[in-house]
Write an enzyme that holds these catalytic residues in place. Sequence first.
Site, PDB file in Angstrom:
ATOM      1  N   ILE A  32      20.902  25.479 -30.525  1.00 22.91           N
ATOM      2  CA  ILE A  32      19.926  24.950 -31.478  1.00 22.91           C
ATOM      3  C   ILE A  32      20.138  25.530 -32.876  1.00 22.91           C
ATOM      4  O   ILE A  32      19.704  24.928 -33.872  1.00 22.91           O
ATOM      5  CB  ILE A  32      18.493  25.230 -30.961  1.00 22.91           C
ATOM      6  CG1 ILE A  32      17.488  24.265 -31.570  1.00 22.91           C
ATOM      7  CG2 ILE A  32      18.094  26.682 -31.194  1.00 22.91           C
ATOM      8  CD1 ILE A  32      16.132  24.282 -30.887  1.00 22.91           C
ATOM      9  N   GLU A  96      19.287  37.378 -26.357  1.00 29.67           N
ATOM     10  CA  GLU A  96      17.925  36.920 -26.674  1.00 29.67           C
ATOM     11  C   GLU A  96      17.320  36.134 -25.526  1.00 29.67           C
ATOM     12  O   GLU A  96      16.109  36.179 -25.314  1.00 29.67           O
ATOM     13  CB  GLU A  96      17.952  36.025 -27.927  1.00 29.67           C
ATOM     14  CG  GLU A  96      18.304  36.786 -29.200  1.00 29.67           C
ATOM     15  CD  GLU A  96      18.500  35.857 -30.390  1.00 29.67           C
ATOM     16  OE1 GLU A  96      18.339  34.625 -30.227  1.00 29.67           O
ATOM     17  OE2 GLU A  96      18.837  36.362 -31.472  1.00 29.67           O
ATOM     18  N   HIS A 101      24.560  33.166 -20.217  1.00 24.42           N
ATOM     19  CA  HIS A 101      25.171  32.002 -20.866  1.00 24.42           C
ATOM     20  C   HIS A 101      26.434  32.408 -21.592  1.00 24.42           C
ATOM     21  O   HIS A 101      26.532  33.514 -22.129  1.00 24.42           O
ATOM     22  CB  HIS A 101      24.201  31.326 -21.840  1.00 24.42           C
ATOM     23  CG  HIS A 101      23.516  32.261 -22.778  1.00 24.42           C
ATOM     24  ND1 HIS A 101      22.460  33.067 -22.395  1.00 24.42           N
ATOM     25  CD2 HIS A 101      23.748  32.549 -24.071  1.00 24.42           C
ATOM     26  CE1 HIS A 101      22.073  33.795 -23.418  1.00 24.42           C
ATOM     27  NE2 HIS A 101      22.838  33.517 -24.442  1.00 24.42           N
TER      28      HIS A 101
HETATM   29  P1  5GP Z   1      21.916  35.162 -26.926  1.00 18.41           P
HETATM   30  O1  5GP Z   1      21.575  35.919 -28.173  1.00 18.41           O
HETATM   31  O2  5GP Z   1      20.881  35.346 -25.846  1.00 18.41           O
HETATM   32  O3  5GP Z   1      23.312  35.452 -26.438  1.00 18.41           O
HETATM   33  O4  5GP Z   1      21.961  33.649 -27.342  1.00 18.41           O
HETATM   34  C1  5GP Z   1      20.883  32.772 -27.178  1.00 18.41           C
HETATM   35  C2  5GP Z   1      21.238  31.501 -27.896  1.00 18.41           C
HETATM   36  O5  5GP Z   1      20.351  30.498 -27.452  1.00 18.41           O
HETATM   37  C3  5GP Z   1      21.088  31.598 -29.422  1.00 18.41           C
HETATM   38  O6  5GP Z   1      22.337  31.294 -30.043  1.00 18.41           O
HETATM   39  C4  5GP Z   1      20.007  30.571 -29.739  1.00 18.41           C
HETATM   40  O7  5GP Z   1      20.242  29.876 -30.951  1.00 18.41           O
HETATM   41  C5  5GP Z   1      20.037  29.649 -28.535  1.00 18.41           C
HETATM   42  N1  5GP Z   1      18.765  29.029 -28.205  1.00 18.41           N
HETATM   43  C6  5GP Z   1      17.565  29.662 -28.096  1.00 18.41           C
HETATM   44  N2  5GP Z   1      16.601  28.789 -27.768  1.00 18.41           N
HETATM   45  C7  5GP Z   1      17.209  27.582 -27.647  1.00 18.41           C
HETATM   46  C8  5GP Z   1      16.713  26.287 -27.317  1.00 18.41           C
HETATM   47  O8  5GP Z   1      15.535  26.057 -27.066  1.00 18.41           O
HETATM   48  N3  5GP Z   1      17.625  25.272 -27.300  1.00 18.41           N
HETATM   49  C9  5GP Z   1      18.945  25.486 -27.578  1.00 18.41           C
HETATM   50  N4  5GP Z   1      19.745  24.406 -27.524  1.00 18.41           N
HETATM   51  N5  5GP Z   1      19.434  26.694 -27.888  1.00 18.41           N
HETATM   52  C10 5GP Z   1      18.579  27.735 -27.917  1.00 18.41           C
END
Ligand code: 5GP
Length: 116
Positions: A32, A96, A101
Site C-alpha cells: 500500500i 510492522e 511476508h
Molecule cells: P514490514 O515492515 O512488516 O516488513 O512491512 C509491512 C508492509 O506492509 C509495509 O511495507 C506496509 O506498507 C504494508 N502494509 C501495511 N498495511 C497494509 C495494507 O493494509 N495493505 C497493503 N497492501 N499493504 C500494507
Amino acid sequence: MAEETIFSKIIRKEIPAQILYQDELVTAFRDINPKAPTHILIVPNTLIPTVNDVEPEHELALGRLFTVARKLAADAGIAEDGYRLIMNCNRHGGQEVYHIHMHLVGGKSLGPLLCC
Ligand code: 5GP
C-alpha cells in the site's frame, strides 16, 4: 494462538488489495506504501507471525514464496536488471505486520543497503 493481522483479511478478500497472485499456499499483493516502482508483498496463507515462528511444516509454503517472487519479477519486467527480496523480523528488523511476508522490491537501482 497468534493474533490475525490485516493480511489475513486481504488473503480472504475481506478487504481490498491489488492481488497479483494467489494459490493454496501463498498470496501476493501490491504494498500500500510502495518504496520502489515495484513493491509486492508475498505472504503464506497460513498465519506465521515472524521468522522466529517458522517450523519445518512451513517449508512448502515458504519455498513457494521464492517461486512466486521469481514469476512476479519476470511479469514486472525487472528480473534481468534485478531486485531485492526482504523479510523483516521483530522490532530491530523493522517488522510492522506480524504475518510473515517477503517484500519484492525493484524497478530502480536500490544501492548496496536499504538503510542502517
Ligand atoms: P514490514 O515492515 O512488516 O516488513 O512491512 C509491512 C508492509 O506492509 C509495509 O511495507 C506496509 O506498507 C504494508 N502494509 C501495511 N498495511 C497494509 C495494507 O493494509 N495493505 C497493503 N497492501 N499493504 C500494507
